[in-house]
Design a protein around this motif. Structure first.
Motif, PDB file in Angstrom:
ATOM      1  N   ASN A 111       0.829  -1.207   0.000  1.00 55.48           N
ATOM      2  CA  ASN A 111       0.000   0.000   0.000  1.00 55.48           C
ATOM      3  C   ASN A 111       0.858   1.249   0.000  1.00 55.48           C
ATOM      4  O   ASN A 111       0.713   2.152  -0.845  1.00 55.48           O
ATOM      5  N   CYS A 112       1.773   1.307   0.970  1.00 52.12           N
ATOM      6  CA  CYS A 112       2.573   2.516   1.172  1.00 52.12           C
ATOM      7  C   CYS A 112       3.468   2.817  -0.017  1.00 52.12           C
ATOM      8  O   CYS A 112       3.623   3.990  -0.394  1.00 52.12           O
ATOM      9  N   MET A 113       4.069   1.785  -0.592  1.00 51.32           N
ATOM     10  CA  MET A 113       4.989   2.014  -1.705  1.00 51.32           C
ATOM     11  C   MET A 113       4.293   2.674  -2.881  1.00 51.32           C
ATOM     12  O   MET A 113       4.787   3.663  -3.453  1.00 51.32           O
ATOM     13  N   VAL A 114       3.128   2.149  -3.259  1.00 52.50           N
ATOM     14  CA  VAL A 114       2.399   2.693  -4.401  1.00 52.50           C
ATOM     15  C   VAL A 114       1.966   4.134  -4.134  1.00 52.50           C
ATOM     16  O   VAL A 114       2.154   5.028  -4.964  1.00 52.50           O
ATOM     17  N   ILE A 115       1.388   4.371  -2.954  1.00 53.99           N
ATOM     18  CA  ILE A 115       0.905   5.711  -2.612  1.00 53.99           C
ATOM     19  C   ILE A 115       2.061   6.707  -2.592  1.00 53.99           C
ATOM     20  O   ILE A 115       1.959   7.809  -3.126  1.00 53.99           O
ATOM     21  N   TYR A 116       3.175   6.312  -1.982  1.00 53.45           N
ATOM     22  CA  TYR A 116       4.325   7.210  -1.843  1.00 53.45           C
ATOM     23  C   TYR A 116       4.903   7.591  -3.206  1.00 53.45           C
ATOM     24  O   TYR A 116       5.114   8.774  -3.493  1.00 53.45           O
ATOM     25  N   ILE A 117       5.158   6.609  -4.043  1.00 57.09           N
ATOM     26  CA  ILE A 117       5.779   6.875  -5.343  1.00 57.09           C
ATOM     27  C   ILE A 117       4.873   7.726  -6.212  1.00 57.09           C
ATOM     28  O   ILE A 117       5.317   8.707  -6.842  1.00 57.09           O
ATOM     29  N   VAL A 118       3.589   7.375  -6.277  1.00 56.22           N
ATOM     30  CA  VAL A 118       2.660   8.131  -7.114  1.00 56.22           C
ATOM     31  C   VAL A 118       2.517   9.560  -6.613  1.00 56.22           C
ATOM     32  O   VAL A 118       2.552  10.515  -7.397  1.00 56.22           O
ATOM     33  N   TRP A 119       2.387   9.716  -5.294  1.00 57.07           N
ATOM     34  CA  TRP A 119       2.147  11.053  -4.737  1.00 57.07           C
ATOM     35  C   TRP A 119       3.319  12.002  -5.004  1.00 57.07           C
ATOM     36  O   TRP A 119       3.140  13.095  -5.530  1.00 57.07           O
ATOM     37  N   ILE A 120       4.533  11.585  -4.627  1.00 55.04           N
ATOM     38  CA  ILE A 120       5.668  12.505  -4.766  1.00 55.04           C
ATOM     39  C   ILE A 120       6.036  12.710  -6.232  1.00 55.04           C
ATOM     40  O   ILE A 120       6.453  13.809  -6.627  1.00 55.04           O
ATOM     41  N   SER A 121       5.854  11.687  -7.075  1.00 53.87           N
ATOM     42  CA  SER A 121       6.213  11.810  -8.491  1.00 53.87           C
ATOM     43  C   SER A 121       5.297  12.789  -9.208  1.00 53.87           C
ATOM     44  O   SER A 121       5.771  13.696  -9.916  1.00 53.87           O
ATOM     45  N   PHE A 122       3.991  12.628  -9.047  1.00 52.61           N
ATOM     46  CA  PHE A 122       3.055  13.482  -9.767  1.00 52.61           C
ATOM     47  C   PHE A 122       2.995  14.886  -9.174  1.00 52.61           C
ATOM     48  O   PHE A 122       2.703  15.843  -9.889  1.00 52.61           O
ATOM     49  N   ALA A 123       3.295  15.014  -7.883  1.00 50.87           N
ATOM     50  CA  ALA A 123       3.398  16.356  -7.310  1.00 50.87           C
ATOM     51  C   ALA A 123       4.575  17.096  -7.931  1.00 50.87           C
ATOM     52  O   ALA A 123       4.487  18.290  -8.250  1.00 50.87           O
ATOM     53  N   ALA A 124       5.692  16.396  -8.116  1.00 51.60           N
ATOM     54  CA  ALA A 124       6.866  17.012  -8.743  1.00 51.60           C
ATOM     55  C   ALA A 124       6.583  17.378 -10.191  1.00 51.60           C
ATOM     56  O   ALA A 124       6.976  18.454 -10.669  1.00 51.60           O
ATOM     57  N   VAL A 125       5.892  16.491 -10.911  1.00 52.04           N
ATOM     58  CA  VAL A 125       5.521  16.794 -12.302  1.00 52.04           C
ATOM     59  C   VAL A 125       4.613  18.014 -12.352  1.00 52.04           C
ATOM     60  O   VAL A 125       4.774  18.910 -13.196  1.00 52.04           O
ATOM     61  N   GLY A 126       3.649  18.079 -11.437  1.00 50.44           N
ATOM     62  CA  GLY A 126       2.756  19.223 -11.389  1.00 50.44           C
ATOM     63  C   GLY A 126       3.497  20.526 -11.156  1.00 50.44           C
ATOM     64  O   GLY A 126       3.179  21.550 -11.757  1.00 50.44           O
TER      65      GLY A 126
END
Length: 238
Positions: free
Chosen positions: A145-160
Protein backbone atom coordinates in the motif's frame (compact mmCIF):
# COMPACT_ATOMS: atom_id res chain seq x y z
CA UNK A 1 -5.23 -23.31 -3.46
CA UNK A 2 -3.24 -20.93 -1.25
CA UNK A 3 -5.10 -19.82 1.86
CA UNK A 4 -4.49 -16.41 3.50
CA UNK A 5 -2.36 -17.91 6.27
CA UNK A 6 -0.17 -19.62 3.63
CA UNK A 7 0.46 -16.49 1.57
CA UNK A 8 4.11 -15.60 1.16
CA UNK A 9 5.40 -12.09 1.95
CA UNK A 10 5.79 -11.56 -1.79
CA UNK A 11 2.13 -12.48 -2.39
CA UNK A 12 1.03 -10.19 0.43
CA UNK A 13 3.09 -7.34 -0.99
CA UNK A 14 1.46 -7.80 -4.41
CA UNK A 15 -1.96 -7.97 -2.77
CA UNK A 16 -1.30 -4.63 -1.12
CA UNK A 17 -0.37 -3.07 -4.46
CA UNK A 18 -3.40 -4.57 -6.20
CA UNK A 19 -5.94 -3.46 -3.59
CA UNK A 20 -4.43 0.02 -3.44
CA UNK A 21 -4.44 0.58 -7.22
CA UNK A 22 -8.07 1.77 -7.60
CA UNK A 23 -7.43 4.49 -5.03
CA UNK A 24 -4.84 6.06 -7.32
CA UNK A 25 -7.62 7.31 -9.60
CA UNK A 26 -8.49 9.82 -6.90
CA UNK A 27 -4.96 10.50 -5.66
CA UNK A 28 -3.20 11.14 -8.96
CA UNK A 29 -5.07 14.31 -10.01
CA UNK A 30 -4.89 15.61 -6.44
CA UNK A 31 -1.10 15.21 -6.44
CA UNK A 32 -0.94 17.06 -9.75
CA UNK A 33 -3.07 19.89 -8.32
CA UNK A 34 -0.73 20.18 -5.34
CA UNK A 35 2.27 20.35 -7.64
CA UNK A 36 0.68 22.85 -10.02
CA UNK A 37 -0.27 25.14 -7.15
CA UNK A 38 3.26 24.91 -5.79
CA UNK A 39 4.75 25.67 -9.19
CA UNK A 40 2.54 28.73 -9.51
CA UNK A 41 3.81 29.90 -6.10
CA UNK A 42 7.41 29.65 -7.30
CA UNK A 43 8.35 26.20 -6.01
CA UNK A 44 10.65 24.16 -8.21
CA UNK A 45 9.94 20.53 -8.98
CA UNK A 46 12.87 19.55 -6.71
CA UNK A 47 11.51 21.58 -3.79
CA UNK A 48 8.11 19.94 -4.27
CA UNK A 49 9.70 16.50 -4.49
CA UNK A 50 11.66 17.02 -1.27
CA UNK A 51 8.70 18.50 0.62
CA UNK A 52 6.32 15.69 -0.26
CA UNK A 53 8.97 13.01 0.31
CA UNK A 54 9.94 14.25 3.78
CA UNK A 55 6.51 15.46 4.95
CA UNK A 56 4.34 12.70 3.55
CA UNK A 57 0.91 14.10 4.45
CA UNK A 58 -1.31 15.70 1.83
CA UNK A 59 -3.34 18.09 3.97
CA UNK A 60 -0.36 19.84 5.54
CA UNK A 61 1.39 20.00 2.16
CA UNK A 62 -1.51 21.95 0.68
CA UNK A 63 -1.38 24.28 3.70
CA UNK A 64 2.36 24.79 3.23
CA UNK A 65 1.88 25.62 -0.47
CA UNK A 66 -0.84 28.14 0.37
CA UNK A 67 1.57 29.86 2.80
CA UNK A 68 4.53 29.74 0.41
CA UNK A 69 5.86 33.23 -0.29
CA UNK A 70 8.99 35.37 -0.19
CA UNK A 71 10.28 35.72 2.49
CA UNK A 72 9.31 32.23 3.56
CA UNK A 73 7.34 32.12 6.88
CA UNK A 74 9.16 29.04 8.17
CA UNK A 75 7.79 29.18 11.73
CA UNK A 76 4.20 29.58 10.55
CA UNK A 77 4.48 26.74 8.05
CA UNK A 78 6.02 24.47 10.70
CA UNK A 79 3.26 25.30 13.22
CA UNK A 80 0.42 24.73 10.74
CA UNK A 81 2.04 21.50 9.53
CA UNK A 82 2.27 20.20 13.10
CA UNK A 83 -1.32 21.18 13.79
CA UNK A 84 -2.73 19.42 10.72
CA UNK A 85 -0.50 16.36 11.12
CA UNK A 86 -1.55 15.96 14.76
CA UNK A 87 -4.21 13.54 13.54
CA UNK A 88 -1.39 11.07 12.82
CA UNK A 89 -0.83 10.74 16.56
CA UNK A 90 -4.33 9.31 16.94
CA UNK A 91 -4.00 7.19 13.80
CA UNK A 92 -0.73 5.75 15.07
CA UNK A 93 -2.32 5.00 18.44
CA UNK A 94 -5.12 3.07 16.70
CA UNK A 95 -2.58 1.06 14.69
CA UNK A 96 -0.17 0.50 17.60
CA UNK A 97 -1.85 -2.66 19.02
CA UNK A 98 -1.36 -4.38 15.67
CA UNK A 99 2.34 -3.43 15.55
CA UNK A 100 3.18 -5.11 18.86
CA UNK A 101 5.96 -7.63 18.43
CA UNK A 102 7.55 -5.89 15.47
CA UNK A 103 11.10 -4.56 15.93
CA UNK A 104 11.52 -0.79 16.14
CA UNK A 105 13.43 -0.74 12.85
CA UNK A 106 10.21 -1.88 11.13
CA UNK A 107 7.72 0.08 13.24
CA UNK A 108 9.31 3.49 12.59
CA UNK A 109 9.26 3.20 8.76
CA UNK A 110 5.70 1.85 8.96
CA UNK A 111 4.63 4.97 10.87
CA UNK A 112 6.60 7.35 8.63
CA UNK A 113 4.87 6.08 5.49
CA UNK A 114 1.45 6.04 7.17
CA UNK A 115 -1.12 8.21 5.41
CA UNK A 116 -4.88 8.37 5.79
CA UNK A 117 -5.27 5.87 2.95
CA UNK A 118 -2.59 3.35 3.94
CA UNK A 119 -3.69 3.59 7.59
CA UNK A 120 -7.33 2.87 6.71
CA UNK A 121 -6.45 -0.03 4.42
CA UNK A 122 -3.92 -1.50 6.86
CA UNK A 123 -6.30 -1.23 9.80
CA UNK A 124 -9.25 -2.69 7.89
CA UNK A 125 -7.10 -5.59 6.66
CA UNK A 126 -5.78 -6.24 10.18
CA UNK A 127 -9.32 -6.39 11.55
CA UNK A 128 -10.37 -8.85 8.83
CA UNK A 129 -7.35 -11.06 9.45
CA UNK A 130 -7.97 -11.01 13.20
CA UNK A 131 -11.58 -12.10 12.64
CA UNK A 132 -10.27 -15.05 10.59
CA UNK A 133 -7.92 -16.06 13.36
CA UNK A 134 -4.79 -15.04 11.42
CA UNK A 135 -1.88 -12.89 12.63
CA UNK A 136 -3.59 -9.50 12.58
CA UNK A 137 -1.08 -7.24 10.88
CA UNK A 138 0.44 -8.08 7.49
CA UNK A 139 3.49 -5.86 7.13
CA UNK A 140 4.14 -6.86 3.48
CA UNK A 141 0.53 -5.98 2.57
CA UNK A 142 0.88 -2.62 4.31
CA UNK A 143 4.24 -2.03 2.60
CA UNK A 144 2.62 -2.63 -0.79
CA UNK A 145 0.00 0.00 0.00
CA UNK A 146 2.57 2.52 1.17
CA UNK A 147 4.99 2.01 -1.70
CA UNK A 148 2.40 2.69 -4.40
CA UNK A 149 0.90 5.71 -2.61
CA UNK A 150 4.33 7.21 -1.84
CA UNK A 151 5.78 6.88 -5.34
CA UNK A 152 2.66 8.13 -7.11
CA UNK A 153 2.15 11.05 -4.74
CA UNK A 154 5.67 12.50 -4.77
CA UNK A 155 6.21 11.81 -8.49
CA UNK A 156 3.05 13.48 -9.77
CA UNK A 157 3.40 16.36 -7.31
CA UNK A 158 6.87 17.01 -8.74
CA UNK A 159 5.52 16.79 -12.30
CA UNK A 160 2.76 19.22 -11.39
CA UNK A 161 5.29 21.71 -10.01
CA UNK A 162 7.36 21.46 -13.20
CA UNK A 163 4.41 22.32 -15.45
CA UNK A 164 2.49 24.48 -12.97
CA UNK A 165 3.30 27.89 -14.48
CA UNK A 166 1.72 26.75 -17.77
CA UNK A 167 -1.77 26.38 -16.24
CA UNK A 168 -4.37 28.72 -14.84
CA UNK A 169 -6.62 28.12 -11.86
CA UNK A 170 -6.62 24.32 -11.60
CA UNK A 171 -9.16 24.41 -8.76
CA UNK A 172 -11.76 25.38 -11.36
CA UNK A 173 -11.30 22.04 -13.13
CA UNK A 174 -13.27 20.21 -10.45
CA UNK A 175 -10.60 17.63 -9.61
CA UNK A 176 -10.96 18.61 -5.96
CA UNK A 177 -13.82 16.12 -5.59
CA UNK A 178 -11.49 13.20 -6.27
CA UNK A 179 -9.89 13.15 -2.83
CA UNK A 180 -13.14 13.36 -0.82
CA UNK A 181 -14.44 10.52 -2.98
CA UNK A 182 -11.46 8.38 -1.94
CA UNK A 183 -12.18 9.04 1.74
CA UNK A 184 -15.86 8.17 1.30
CA UNK A 185 -14.84 4.81 -0.18
CA UNK A 186 -12.47 4.21 2.75
CA UNK A 187 -15.20 5.03 5.26
CA UNK A 188 -17.62 2.72 3.47
CA UNK A 189 -15.15 -0.13 3.82
CA UNK A 190 -14.87 0.49 7.58
CA UNK A 191 -18.63 0.92 8.15
CA UNK A 192 -19.98 -1.26 10.98
CA UNK A 193 -23.37 0.35 11.52
CA UNK A 194 -24.69 3.65 12.85
CA UNK A 195 -23.81 2.99 16.50
CA UNK A 196 -20.15 2.42 15.69
CA UNK A 197 -20.14 5.53 13.47
CA UNK A 198 -21.28 7.95 16.19
CA UNK A 199 -17.71 9.15 16.92
CA UNK A 200 -17.30 9.88 13.21
CA UNK A 201 -20.44 12.01 13.23
CA UNK A 202 -19.33 13.88 16.35
CA UNK A 203 -15.92 14.51 14.78
CA UNK A 204 -17.57 15.74 11.57
CA UNK A 205 -19.97 18.08 13.39
CA UNK A 206 -17.23 19.61 15.54
CA UNK A 207 -14.81 19.98 12.62
CA UNK A 208 -17.44 21.72 10.47
CA UNK A 209 -18.43 24.04 13.34
CA UNK A 210 -14.83 25.04 14.05
CA UNK A 211 -14.08 25.44 10.33
CA UNK A 212 -17.00 27.87 9.98
CA UNK A 213 -16.28 29.85 13.14
CA UNK A 214 -12.48 29.96 13.53
CA UNK A 215 -9.62 30.92 11.25
CA UNK A 216 -6.76 28.57 10.54
CA UNK A 217 -6.58 24.78 10.65
CA UNK A 218 -7.95 24.34 14.18
CA UNK A 219 -10.83 22.26 12.83
CA UNK A 220 -8.40 19.36 12.24
CA UNK A 221 -7.28 18.75 15.86
CA UNK A 222 -10.74 19.77 17.11
CA UNK A 223 -12.44 17.14 14.97
CA UNK A 224 -9.86 14.48 15.82
CA UNK A 225 -9.93 15.07 19.59
CA UNK A 226 -13.73 15.27 19.76
CA UNK A 227 -14.03 12.02 17.83
CA UNK A 228 -11.54 10.36 20.17
CA UNK A 229 -13.44 11.64 23.22
CA UNK A 230 -16.73 10.37 21.78
CA UNK A 231 -15.22 6.96 21.04
CA UNK A 232 -13.93 6.77 24.62
CA UNK A 233 -17.29 7.82 26.06
CA UNK A 234 -19.39 5.35 24.10
CA UNK A 235 -16.77 2.64 24.48
CA UNK A 236 -16.76 2.70 28.28
CA UNK A 237 -18.06 -0.44 29.99
CA UNK A 238 -21.66 -0.01 31.10
Amino acid sequence: MTTPDQSSPHDEFKRGIKECAPMLVGMLPWALILGVQGGQKGMSWLEMLLMTAMNFAGGSEFAAVNLWQNPLPVALIAAVTFMINSRHILMGAALAPYLNGLPLKKVLPALFFMTDESWAMGLADAQKRKALGLPAFSLPYYAGNCMVIYIVWISFAAVGAAVGPMFGDVAAWGFGMAFPAVFLVLLRGMWKGFAAARPWLVSLAVAVTVYLTADGAWYVPAGALSGLAAAYWWGKPK
